[in-house]
Design a protein around this motif. Structure first.
Motif, short mmCIF file in Angstrom:
data_model
loop_
_atom_site.label_atom_id
_atom_site.label_comp_id
_atom_site.label_asym_id
_atom_site.label_seq_id
_atom_site.Cartn_x
_atom_site.Cartn_y
_atom_site.Cartn_z
N UNK A 217 0.83 -1.20 0.00
CA UNK A 217 0.00 0.00 0.00
C UNK A 217 0.87 1.26 0.00
N UNK A 218 0.41 2.26 -0.73
CA UNK A 218 1.16 3.49 -0.81
C UNK A 218 2.29 3.47 -1.82
N UNK A 219 2.30 2.47 -2.71
CA UNK A 219 3.43 2.35 -3.63
C UNK A 219 3.46 3.48 -4.67
N UNK A 220 2.37 4.23 -4.79
CA UNK A 220 2.38 5.37 -5.72
C UNK A 220 2.78 6.68 -5.05
N UNK A 221 2.96 6.68 -3.72
CA UNK A 221 3.17 7.94 -3.01
C UNK A 221 4.42 8.68 -3.49
N UNK A 222 5.54 7.97 -3.64
CA UNK A 222 6.76 8.62 -4.07
C UNK A 222 6.60 9.30 -5.42
N UNK A 223 5.94 8.64 -6.35
CA UNK A 223 5.68 9.23 -7.66
C UNK A 223 4.78 10.44 -7.56
N UNK A 224 3.74 10.35 -6.72
CA UNK A 224 2.83 11.48 -6.55
C UNK A 224 3.57 12.69 -5.96
N UNK A 225 4.44 12.43 -5.01
CA UNK A 225 5.21 13.52 -4.41
C UNK A 225 6.16 14.14 -5.44
N UNK A 226 6.64 13.32 -6.36
CA UNK A 226 7.52 13.85 -7.40
C UNK A 226 6.76 14.77 -8.34
N UNK A 227 5.62 14.33 -8.86
CA UNK A 227 4.90 15.15 -9.85
C UNK A 227 4.23 16.36 -9.21
N UNK A 228 4.12 16.37 -7.88
CA UNK A 228 3.63 17.56 -7.19
C UNK A 228 4.69 18.66 -7.18
N UNK A 229 5.95 18.28 -7.36
CA UNK A 229 7.06 19.23 -7.22
C UNK A 229 7.72 19.62 -8.54
N UNK A 230 7.46 18.86 -9.60
CA UNK A 230 8.11 19.13 -10.88
C UNK A 230 7.10 19.09 -12.03
N UNK A 231 7.35 19.92 -13.02
CA UNK A 231 6.62 19.78 -14.27
C UNK A 231 7.20 18.60 -15.03
N UNK A 232 6.32 17.80 -15.63
CA UNK A 232 6.76 16.58 -16.30
C UNK A 232 6.10 16.51 -17.67
N UNK A 233 6.91 16.32 -18.71
CA UNK A 233 6.38 16.20 -20.05
C UNK A 233 5.83 14.82 -20.36
N UNK A 234 6.49 13.79 -19.84
CA UNK A 234 6.04 12.40 -19.99
C UNK A 234 6.48 11.63 -18.77
N UNK A 235 5.55 10.94 -18.12
CA UNK A 235 5.89 10.10 -16.97
C UNK A 235 5.94 8.65 -17.42
N UNK A 236 7.08 8.00 -17.10
CA UNK A 236 7.31 6.61 -17.50
C UNK A 236 7.52 5.77 -16.25
N UNK A 237 6.61 4.83 -15.95
CA UNK A 237 6.81 3.97 -14.77
C UNK A 237 7.89 2.94 -15.03
N UNK A 238 8.52 2.47 -13.94
CA UNK A 238 9.56 1.45 -14.08
C UNK A 238 9.67 0.68 -12.76
N UNK A 239 10.63 -0.23 -12.72
CA UNK A 239 10.97 -1.00 -11.51
C UNK A 239 9.85 -1.96 -11.11
#
Length: 273
Positions: A217-239
């Motif tokens: 649970x919460x495995x998307x939190x780190x990504x959400x915190x990232x896109x809250x702080x940076x503009x992103x042209x394309x988000x690519x999931x990995x790992x």
């Protein structure tokens, strides 16, 4: 440019003038044999020593071509996974390197090694390596200073301290981006003898970031915190290694911010960027 998914956190970014390979591990769809035949200079990145991000197999590519530049995290050397002469460039957090085609910044991680910022042909690329808020599922019940054990990660940790470290790394990345953009604007103003008229973009054209459902649970939190702080042209999931669908869940969060999301569905898949 084209971006090809190899496996796990491995990607090939092909530009007009070069080929960049990130965190090669396994190649189930046989992406690399055809890539290695292309007549463009190649840059190979490994973010840290973990076996799912680094393998000595990359050094065998020298037997096929001589125009490869290896850019590796210094923890690979410290852990004696490779010899000093194996890489052309060794970087730790804060290190930089550039040539006539690419510019590279090594930023921090919440695990081993580094994350990467690479600028090439007018694009800024971010590859997170193992930078993430890995223990997010423990945060709702965490007490400051309390140690916990993760069976998934096989580690004892303090989830609150870990998140603080993660958010600190994001601040450092933001500072590095702003410093870079400010320097570019000042140089442009000096050339034009005028004050810069564009606003700092403060983001990335492409972000490759861990969205790993195996951590719970919460495995998307780190990504959400990232896109809250940076503009992103394309988000690519990995790992992820157990299936693609768990990573697709992150699309609902990128949609909210109108960020394009690459819903990778197979190894060897390619996207134009």
């Amino acid at each position: 440019m084209t971006l090809t998914y190899i496996f796990h956190s491995g990607f090939v970014l092909e530009t007009d003038s070069a080929i960049l390979v990130f965190d090669f591990w396994l190649d189930p769809s046989r992406v690399m044999p055809s890539v290695l035949k292309k007549q463009k200079p190649m840059y190979v990145f490994s973010s840290h020593f973990h076996e799912d991000h680094f393998t000595k197999e990359i050094f065998e590519w020298r037997n096929l071509r001589q125009d490869i530049t290896y850019i590796l995290s210094k923890d690979i050397l410290r852990r004696r996974r490779a010899n000093k002469e194996d890489a052309d460039v060794w970087l730790a957090k804060g290190g930089t390197w550039k040539d006539e085609r690419i510019a590279v910044w090594a930023l921090g991680s919440t695990d081993s090694g580094v994350s990467w910022i690479v600028e090439t042909e007018g694009r800024r690329i971010f590859h997170a390596g193992d930078l993430n808020n890995w223990y997010a599922k423990f945060l709702p019940t965490a007490v400051p200073g309390q140690k916990m054990y993760s069976f998934e990660m096989e580690e004892v940790f303090d989830p609150i301290a870990h998140e603080k470290q993660y958010l600190g790394e994001l601040k450092d990345i933001r500072k590095a981006v702003i410093k870079r953009e400010t320097s570019e604007l000042v140089q442009m103003a000096e050339r034009e003898q005028a004050r810069p008229k564009v606003m700092i973009a403060d983001g990335f054209d492409v972000v490759m970031f861990p969205i790993d459902g195996r951590i719970g649970n919460g495995y998307t939190l780190g990504g959400r915190q990232f896109i809250e702080r940076f503009k992103v042209g394309l988000f690519v999931p990995m790992h992820f290694t157990t299936g693609f669908e768990s990573a697709w869940r992150f699309k609902e969060f990128t949609d909210e911010k109108q960020i394009p999301f690459w819903a990778i569905s197979r190894e060897g898949e390619m996207i134009e960027i």
